[in-house]
Design a protein around this motif. Structure first.
Motif, short mmCIF file in Angstrom:
data_model
loop_
_atom_site.label_atom_id
_atom_site.label_comp_id
_atom_site.label_asym_id
_atom_site.label_seq_id
_atom_site.Cartn_x
_atom_site.Cartn_y
_atom_site.Cartn_z
N ASN A 1 -48.55 -41.08 17.10
CA ASN A 1 -47.68 -41.27 16.59
C ASN A 1 -46.36 -41.15 17.02
O ASN A 1 -45.27 -41.35 16.90
N SER A 2 -45.95 -39.70 16.11
CA SER A 2 -44.99 -39.15 15.64
C SER A 2 -44.64 -37.77 15.72
O SER A 2 -45.53 -36.92 16.33
N LEU A 3 -42.96 -37.31 16.99
CA LEU A 3 -43.70 -36.42 17.08
C LEU A 3 -41.85 -35.71 16.71
O LEU A 3 -41.77 -36.73 17.14
N PHE A 4 -42.17 -34.46 16.07
CA PHE A 4 -40.98 -33.65 16.11
C PHE A 4 -41.07 -32.27 16.85
O PHE A 4 -41.78 -31.44 17.41
N TRP A 5 -38.85 -32.22 17.07
CA TRP A 5 -38.54 -31.05 17.58
C TRP A 5 -38.13 -29.92 16.87
O TRP A 5 -37.21 -30.15 16.28
N TYR A 6 -38.59 -29.13 16.81
CA TYR A 6 -37.78 -27.30 15.63
C TYR A 6 -37.17 -26.60 16.13
O TYR A 6 -37.58 -26.31 17.14
N ARG A 7 -35.99 -25.85 15.41
CA ARG A 7 -35.77 -25.21 15.97
C ARG A 7 -36.04 -23.88 14.54
O ARG A 7 -35.23 -24.13 13.92
N GLN A 8 -36.45 -22.57 15.39
CA GLN A 8 -36.26 -21.83 14.11
C GLN A 8 -35.22 -20.74 14.14
O GLN A 8 -36.34 -19.71 15.12
N THR A 9 -34.75 -19.75 13.99
CA THR A 9 -34.16 -18.83 13.85
C THR A 9 -33.97 -18.08 12.71
O THR A 9 -33.77 -18.39 11.36
#
Lengths: 114, 114
Positions: B30-38
């Protein structure tokens, strides 16, 4: 988010134990200590987490200082496949309605020598 | 379960185009995360949802970025218009909102904006 401090890099030899340190002097009483690792070209992978007591699982052990201001991830016998970036993260207690953030720092790059 | 599924795995687009990244979380999470990696900025938390509701979007870089979670089994991250500096690997993760809190990551979408 409370901050964690880790060495940028560490080296180990294959089949030897590895102790990865993490300092978190501003940890709050409800923060859990989480460890993730990221192998090359993959997404992060959960390793272990704890609150106050030391924890063991099939991947690693987590030793938490009595004052909780530092912790150590222990890999009992490093293999070449353990070469990765290891992240120490403080995560607040999960709330039923709002969950909890999961914020990554810079981590420790572990190199395992054959 | 097949784990967290992201699509596409790779995306190359021209500057100014709209880009939509997709994520299917693990069933029951029930938890969702969006990440960006550079390389320069590491793993950045962009936004996270709990029970399909956006809880914290403070990491979304600017108005060109938007994320939705219309139901428990699907989320999108949209960039409109895209710019070369948006080039990165975007990860989606899901977790069960209980005390364990172990998050599972997808394989990521490598976005290149030319």
């Amino acid at each position: 988010d409370a901050k964690t401090t880790q060495p940028n890099s560490m080296e180990s030899n294959e089949e030897e134990p590895v102790h990865l340190p993490c300092n978190h002097s501003t940890i709050s009483g409800t923060d859990y200590i989480h460890w993730y690792r990221q192998l090359p070209s993959q997404g992060p992978e959960y390793v272990i987490h704890g609150l106050t007591s030391n924890v063991n699982n099939r991947m690693a052990s987590l030793a938490i200082a009595e004052d909780r201001k530092s912790s150590t991830l222990i890999l009992h016998r490093a293999t070449l496949r353990d070469a990765a970036v290891y992240y120490c993260i403080l995560r607040g207690r999960l709330q039923e309605t709002s969950g909890s953030r999961l914020t990554f720092g810079e981590g420790t790059q572990l190199t395992v020598n054959p | 379960d097949a784990g967290v599924i992201q699509s596409p795995r790779h995306e190359v687009t021209e500057m100014g185009q709209e880009v939509t990244l997709r994520c299917k979380p693990i069933s029951g999470h029930n938890s969702l995360f969006w990440y960006r990696q550079t390389m320069m900025r590491g793993l950045e938390l962009l936004i996270y949802f709990n029970n399909n509701v956006p809880i914290d979007d403070s990491g979304m870089p600017e108005d060109r970025f938007s994320a939705k979670m219309p139901n428990a089994s699907f989320s999108t991250l949209k960039i409109q218009p895209s710019e070369p500096r948006d080039s990165a690997v975007y990860f989606c993760a899901s977790s069960l909102g209980l005390n364990n809190g172990e998050a599972f990551f997808g394989q990521g979408t490598r976005l290149t904006v030319v």
